[in-house]
Motif scaffolding. Structure first.
Motif, PDB file in Angstrom:
ATOM      1  N   LYS A 122       0.860  -1.171   0.000  1.00 13.60           N
ATOM      2  CA  LYS A 122       0.000   0.000   0.000  1.00 13.60           C
ATOM      3  C   LYS A 122       0.903   1.230   0.000  1.00 13.60           C
ATOM      4  N   VAL A 123       0.430   2.319  -0.607  1.00 11.74           N
ATOM      5  CA  VAL A 123       1.282   3.487  -0.765  1.00 11.74           C
ATOM      6  C   VAL A 123       1.746   4.022   0.584  1.00 11.74           C
ATOM      7  N   GLN A 124       0.923   3.902   1.614  1.00 11.64           N
ATOM      8  CA  GLN A 124       1.310   4.391   2.934  1.00 11.64           C
ATOM      9  C   GLN A 124       2.341   3.489   3.613  1.00 11.64           C
ATOM     10  N   GLU A 125       2.599   2.315   3.030  1.00  9.59           N
ATOM     11  CA  GLU A 125       3.572   1.378   3.591  1.00  9.59           C
ATOM     12  C   GLU A 125       4.908   1.400   2.846  1.00  9.59           C
ATOM     13  N   LEU A 126       5.019   2.221   1.806  1.00  8.53           N
ATOM     14  CA  LEU A 126       6.230   2.226   0.984  1.00  8.53           C
ATOM     15  C   LEU A 126       7.445   2.675   1.799  1.00  8.53           C
ATOM     16  N   LYS A 127       8.550   1.988   1.569  1.00 11.55           N
ATOM     17  CA  LYS A 127       9.805   2.317   2.241  1.00 11.55           C
ATOM     18  C   LYS A 127      10.946   1.935   1.316  1.00 11.55           C
ATOM     19  N   LEU A 128      11.801   2.896   1.022  1.00  8.20           N
ATOM     20  CA  LEU A 128      12.881   2.650   0.064  1.00  8.20           C
ATOM     21  C   LEU A 128      13.930   1.708   0.636  1.00  8.20           C
ATOM     22  N   ASP A 129      14.339   0.747  -0.185  1.00  7.84           N
ATOM     23  CA  ASP A 129      15.482  -0.106   0.117  1.00  7.84           C
ATOM     24  C   ASP A 129      16.571   0.282  -0.874  1.00  7.84           C
ATOM     25  N   PHE A 130      17.549   1.023  -0.404  1.00  9.34           N
ATOM     26  CA  PHE A 130      18.568   1.574  -1.297  1.00  9.34           C
ATOM     27  C   PHE A 130      19.588   0.544  -1.752  1.00  9.34           C
ATOM     28  N   LYS A 167       5.831   0.685  -7.313  1.00  7.74           N
ATOM     29  CA  LYS A 167       7.156   0.462  -6.742  1.00  7.74           C
ATOM     30  C   LYS A 167       7.443   1.373  -5.557  1.00  7.74           C
ATOM     31  N   ASN A 168       8.445   0.956  -4.764  1.00  4.41           N
ATOM     32  CA  ASN A 168       8.928   1.781  -3.666  1.00  4.41           C
ATOM     33  C   ASN A 168       9.708   2.960  -4.249  1.00  4.41           C
ATOM     34  N   SER A 169       9.003   4.004  -4.558  1.00  7.23           N
ATOM     35  CA  SER A 169       9.590   5.156  -5.237  1.00  7.23           C
ATOM     36  C   SER A 169       9.719   6.347  -4.293  1.00  7.23           C
ATOM     37  N   TRP A 170      10.847   7.062  -4.404  1.00  2.37           N
ATOM     38  CA  TRP A 170      11.057   8.270  -3.610  1.00  2.37           C
ATOM     39  C   TRP A 170       9.938   9.272  -3.850  1.00  2.37           C
ATOM     40  N   LEU A 171       9.491   9.396  -5.099  1.00  2.00           N
ATOM     41  CA  LEU A 171       8.438  10.361  -5.421  1.00  2.00           C
ATOM     42  C   LEU A 171       7.129  10.010  -4.720  1.00  2.00           C
ATOM     43  N   ALA A 172       6.764   8.739  -4.730  1.00  8.73           N
ATOM     44  CA  ALA A 172       5.513   8.327  -4.089  1.00  8.73           C
ATOM     45  C   ALA A 172       5.568   8.564  -2.582  1.00  8.73           C
ATOM     46  N   GLU A 218       3.929  11.928   2.055  1.00  2.00           N
ATOM     47  CA  GLU A 218       4.342  12.732   3.211  1.00  2.00           C
ATOM     48  C   GLU A 218       3.841  14.168   3.087  1.00  2.00           C
ATOM     49  N   ARG A 219       3.893  14.723   1.876  1.00  2.00           N
ATOM     50  CA  ARG A 219       3.613  16.129   1.674  1.00  2.00           C
ATOM     51  C   ARG A 219       2.163  16.424   1.297  1.00  2.00           C
ATOM     52  N   GLY A 220       1.451  15.409   0.830  1.00  3.41           N
ATOM     53  CA  GLY A 220       0.133  15.632   0.268  1.00  3.41           C
ATOM     54  C   GLY A 220      -0.947  15.950   1.296  1.00  3.41           C
ATOM     55  N   SER A 221      -1.992  16.625   0.818  1.00  8.73           N
ATOM     56  CA  SER A 221      -3.176  16.872   1.635  1.00  8.73           C
ATOM     57  C   SER A 221      -3.984  15.582   1.740  1.00  8.73           C
ATOM     58  N   ARG A 222      -5.065  15.616   2.499  1.00 11.16           N
ATOM     59  CA  ARG A 222      -5.914  14.434   2.627  1.00 11.16           C
ATOM     60  C   ARG A 222      -6.455  14.013   1.266  1.00 11.16           C
ATOM     61  N   GLU A 223      -6.844  14.989   0.457  1.00 15.06           N
ATOM     62  CA  GLU A 223      -7.385  14.682  -0.872  1.00 15.06           C
ATOM     63  C   GLU A 223      -6.306  14.082  -1.775  1.00 15.06           C
ATOM     64  N   GLN A 224      -5.098  14.622  -1.690  1.00 16.15           N
ATOM     65  CA  GLN A 224      -4.005  14.106  -2.518  1.00 16.15           C
ATOM     66  C   GLN A 224      -3.599  12.706  -2.092  1.00 16.15           C
ATOM     67  N   ARG A 225      -3.649  12.451  -0.789  1.00 12.13           N
ATOM     68  CA  ARG A 225      -3.347  11.096  -0.322  1.00 12.13           C
ATOM     69  C   ARG A 225      -4.407  10.111  -0.819  1.00 12.13           C
ATOM     70  N   PHE A 226      -5.628  10.569  -0.881  1.00 12.31           N
ATOM     71  CA  PHE A 226      -6.711   9.713  -1.383  1.00 12.31           C
ATOM     72  C   PHE A 226      -6.433   9.312  -2.833  1.00 12.31           C
ATOM     73  N   VAL A 227      -5.959  10.269  -3.627  1.00  6.18           N
ATOM     74  CA  VAL A 227      -5.607   9.968  -5.019  1.00  6.18           C
ATOM     75  C   VAL A 227      -4.508   8.918  -5.068  1.00  6.18           C
ATOM     76  N   LEU A 228      -3.491   9.080  -4.242  1.00 10.43           N
ATOM     77  CA  LEU A 228      -2.390   8.111  -4.206  1.00 10.43           C
ATOM     78  C   LEU A 228      -2.887   6.722  -3.804  1.00 10.43           C
ATOM     79  N   GLU A 229      -3.695   6.667  -2.771  1.00 11.44           N
ATOM     80  CA  GLU A 229      -4.172   5.381  -2.270  1.00 11.44           C
ATOM     81  C   GLU A 229      -5.035   4.641  -3.285  1.00 11.44           C
TER      82      GLU A 229
END
Length: 388
Positions: A226-234, A299-304, A309-320
């Protein structure tokens, strides 16, 4: 970029492993990124944008024909009665090794590292050719990983041309076998040319630790989150920066554990930057040399991660609801969201801050680590030329 006056009024946001990003509060109280140009006189502004690797490139090209012949002859020892196989594997090696310098950063910087660490009196033609052979063995492991990565990501393009498994008469099944052929080819070069070297076991271990580290990272990256669970593995990017320097140190018989650990810590940070830059370039650069499947594959993307982290509630909804979906409508929504959040601008801020931090770090490296080599790596990396 932000001036020194603006810096004092910025809220600093820390992200694990990514450094510090600076945002200015606007009248509404919401933080917005301020981008006002590169700071005059900064180390980043004065960085070198061209690193001369012509000597390294010369020795790679001199040794490539014999390297290809050796790999084919050694690995087709029981199939010599099938001459068509020799042509097939020569096509494979040409596809993955006969590349422009832009895609040879790892072997090029192995030779550059060797030249920085080695006694100048020992940098004779014969030894430089040996260094180039070791560089090709490292590249073979890298391209083995790349083939697997392209299959996992379902990528169609690499180096501005179809990926290997998409080539006519190849396919996924043969490409998996070809990946193993390349990895074993690199190992054979190491055995044939360096088995009597005092540090052979350390070189071989580094070869496989980098390979296995990347493969584990690919496995982790292939999972759906899930997008809220993404974590980069470098760790996926570590082989791009670590092995070329560490193996050069072993090749020149530098074995001090402290020196190795110090170098690795710097190189790991550079690898993290390279992966972040790759994530950003994939989306915002229309001339990317390979497919961008991060959004469609979830994917576990830095942009996502930054968007959530930066998005509003509405923007997070779009991501989810749209991140990780392959339909065009979902992907367009995610790309539009990235632009709304000005994540490309945010990356430019991070890029300069990262450079300044790493520049200062080089100044304090121990004398056993040539500062010019690490400046070269940093400048080359931030010019977008450390690629796989």
């Amino acid at each position: 970029m932000l001036t020194s006056i603006l810096y004092s009024n910025c809220r600093k946001i820390k992200y694990p492993l990514l450094g510090t990003f600076r945002f200015l509060p606007n009248s509404s109280g919401k933080d917005v990124l301020s981008k006002v140009g590169i700071r005059n006189g900064s180390n980043y502004a004065n960085r070198r944008k061209h690193i001369d690797l012509s000597v390294e490139s010369k020795y790679l090209q001199l040794t490539l024909p014999s390297v290809m012949d050796e790999i084919i002859d050694e690995q087709l020892v029981y199939h010599r009665h099938q001459p068509n196989l020799k042509e097939r594997y020569r096509n494979l090696l040409n596809h993955v090794l006969n590349l422009v310098d832009l895609y040879l950063s790892v072997p090029l910087f192995f030779i550059r590292s060797y030249r920085e660490f080695e006694n100048p009196a020992l940098q004779i033609d014969e030894n430089l050719k040996k260094a180039a052979i070791l560089a090709w063995s490292i590249k073979l492991a890298e391209v083995s990983m790349i083939i697997d990565d392209d299959i996992i990501d379902k990528s169609n393009v690499r180096y501005l041309r179809p990926t290997w498994y998409k080539q006519p008469d190849v396919g996924v099944e043969c490409a998996i076998c070809d990946s193993s052929f390349l990895l074993s080819g690199g190992h054979i070069l190491l055995l044939n040319h360096f088995r009597t070297h005092p540090q052979f076991s350390n070189i071989l271990k580094e070869y496989y630790v980098n390979y296995s580290t990347c493969m584990v990272a690919l496995c982790i990256d292939s999972k759906k989150y899930k997008v809220q669970e993404l974590k980069l593995d470098f760790a996926k990017a570590y082989p791009i920066t670590i092995i070329c320097v560490i193996c050069a140190m072993y090749f020149t018989n530098i074995v001090d554990p402290f020196i190795h650990v110090t170098a690795k810590e710097f190189l790991k940070e550079l690898a993290r930057y390279v992966q972040i830059e790759d994530d950003v370039k994939c989306v915002f650069n229309t001339n990317s040399e390979k497919d961008c499947t991060d959004v469609a594959e979830g994917k576990n993307s830095w942009l996502a991660i930054q968007a959530y982290e930066r998005g509003s509630r509405e923007q997070r909804f779009v991501l989810e609801n749209h991140y990780g979906k392959s339909d065009n409508d979902s992907q367009i929504k995610i790309y539009q969201l990235y632009k709304e959040l000005r994540l490309d601008d945010q990356f430019e801020v991070f890029k300069e801050d990262f450079y300044e931090s790493m520049f200062e770090r080089i100044q304090s490296l121990p004398k056993e680590l040539p500062k010019q080599l690490f400046f070269d790596l940093l400048d080359y990396g931030l010019s977008g030329r450390i690629q796989s």
